[in-house]
Design an enzyme around this catalytic site. Sequence first.
Site, PDB file in Angstrom:
ATOM      1  N   ASP A 192      42.490  33.085  32.423  1.00  0.00           N
ATOM      2  CA  ASP A 192      41.178  33.578  32.012  1.00  0.00           C
ATOM      3  C   ASP A 192      41.047  33.345  30.512  1.00  0.00           C
ATOM      4  O   ASP A 192      41.738  33.992  29.716  1.00  0.00           O
ATOM      5  CB  ASP A 192      41.031  35.064  32.336  1.00  0.00           C
ATOM      6  N   GLU A 276      38.739  28.692  35.114  1.00  0.00           N
ATOM      7  CA  GLU A 276      37.292  28.765  35.286  1.00  0.00           C
ATOM      8  C   GLU A 276      36.623  27.506  34.750  1.00  0.00           C
ATOM      9  O   GLU A 276      37.038  26.968  33.717  1.00  0.00           O
ATOM     10  CB  GLU A 276      36.750  29.986  34.530  1.00  0.00           C
ATOM     11  N   CYS A 329      37.064  43.309  42.104  1.00  0.00           N
ATOM     12  CA  CYS A 329      38.367  43.987  42.139  1.00  0.00           C
ATOM     13  C   CYS A 329      39.360  43.078  42.855  1.00  0.00           C
ATOM     14  O   CYS A 329      39.103  42.651  43.995  1.00  0.00           O
ATOM     15  CB  CYS A 329      38.246  45.320  42.869  1.00  0.00           C
ATOM     16  N   CYS A 332      40.662  44.927  46.450  1.00  0.00           N
ATOM     17  CA  CYS A 332      39.836  45.115  47.653  1.00  0.00           C
ATOM     18  C   CYS A 332      38.637  44.168  47.719  1.00  0.00           C
ATOM     19  O   CYS A 332      37.985  44.067  48.754  1.00  0.00           O
ATOM     20  CB  CYS A 332      39.348  46.560  47.735  1.00  0.00           C
ATOM     21  N   CYS A 349      38.202  50.833  40.190  1.00  0.00           N
ATOM     22  CA  CYS A 349      37.349  50.370  41.289  1.00  0.00           C
ATOM     23  C   CYS A 349      36.763  51.577  42.041  1.00  0.00           C
ATOM     24  O   CYS A 349      37.522  52.443  42.493  1.00  0.00           O
ATOM     25  CB  CYS A 349      38.161  49.496  42.242  1.00  0.00           C
ATOM     26  N   CYS A 352      38.316  51.429  45.897  1.00  0.00           N
ATOM     27  CA  CYS A 352      39.722  51.676  46.237  1.00  0.00           C
ATOM     28  C   CYS A 352      40.492  52.401  45.137  1.00  0.00           C
ATOM     29  O   CYS A 352      41.703  52.596  45.270  1.00  0.00           O
ATOM     30  CB  CYS A 352      40.423  50.354  46.564  1.00  0.00           C
ATOM     31  N   ASP A 359      40.700  41.339  31.721  1.00  0.00           N
ATOM     32  CA  ASP A 359      41.163  39.947  31.639  1.00  0.00           C
ATOM     33  C   ASP A 359      42.239  39.637  32.679  1.00  0.00           C
ATOM     34  O   ASP A 359      42.239  38.559  33.279  1.00  0.00           O
ATOM     35  CB  ASP A 359      41.681  39.647  30.230  1.00  0.00           C
TER      36      ASP A 359
END
Length: 408
Positions: A192, A276, A329, A332, A349, A352, A359
């Site tokens: 990232d 990315e 997340c 989940c 989250c 969950c 990051d």
Amino acid sequence: MSSIQKAFKVTLIPTHNQEVLINKTIGCARYVYNRFLALKKELYASEGKTLNYNTCSQQLTILKKEIEWLKEVDKFALQNSLRNLETAYKNFFADLKKIKGKKGVGFPKFKKKHGCKQSYKTNLTNGNIQIIENCLKLPKVGWVRFHKSQYITGKLVNVTISRTPSGKYIASILCEAEIDKYPQVTQNIGLDLGLKSYLTTSNGETVDNPKYYRTQKRKLRKAHKKLSRSVKGSSNRVKAKIKLARTYERITNLRDDFLHKLSTRLIKENSIICIEDLRVANMVKNHRLALSISDASWSKFVTMLEYKALWHDRIVQKVGTFYPSSQTCNYCGFINPLVKDLKLREWSCPSCDNYNLRDVNASLNILSEGLRILTAAVGIPEALNACGELVRPGAIQAKIVEAGITRL
């Protein structure tokens, strides 16, 4: 061992006469480019026709009989100048076919004596280019000494000579070389890219952003001020201009050194690198972040990863630009729209209760998505479990080799 084309850059130490001849060759190459660009524009405006490379080359032979000083320089420099013009035209017409908004090449422009890259290229034929220890033989120029910072191996192909704004002469020697590939590894990683930290990996490693432009900003401001206050045409202005160019050159060298070392380490340690697909051209439109984004030089870093991956049988898999890696997340799969706020660096989250560092969470999602795309491409959908973790790395690597895929 594999054979690749690799360029070795060295700094030349020419004599005064050699400097004069190199500068003359650069000037002649620029003159030929501009003359035939003007000729092509005039012909198209009057008759609606154009000139191809072969026709231009024939006219160049006639032109050299009329203009004596064109015979003093390397003939390959002039021919390659015509080839560059032909390539510029092809790139322009290919760019016209692109979707509106993605065009960026533009019509070929006249080359200036100042403010653009000053270079020429010469080709190898009949031993006109040779290397012995720290000396390089160039057509017309003869033997030129250079600073030997690395061993130049392989079969010579061509040499590009360029003059930097700071007054240095750089030779980029292209060779067909054999390289030793790094040993095969099974570890895969997601990256990232960021500004506060240059990158965060799916392993939890954080690489600090060196921000070379920011750290040298005070020196740059001082050099710019000195240049702006010097009298035009004076020797002090020439010195100030060289000093400013050297400061910029140092920033570029420091950044390139950092990017090369980082990309080499990542390629050496990992088999599949997921990253990315950033649209940097669109991101720099944000004037608050444009300077920091340009200083990070993400595009150059990704390019380094890609060609080094090609050399050493690694894979760089890009994830879609609009994939919500930070908002999702990694445990989940819940998408939290509140994470669009860049100030939110940590979040739990709501689905969950998993605690996520922004990051690290993004890098884990990029790895999972990249492997999902890759396994779908090679036809092993069962290689990932429900959490996106790699179950059969050996099967993926074997299938990739079998399919002949080196880069997606």
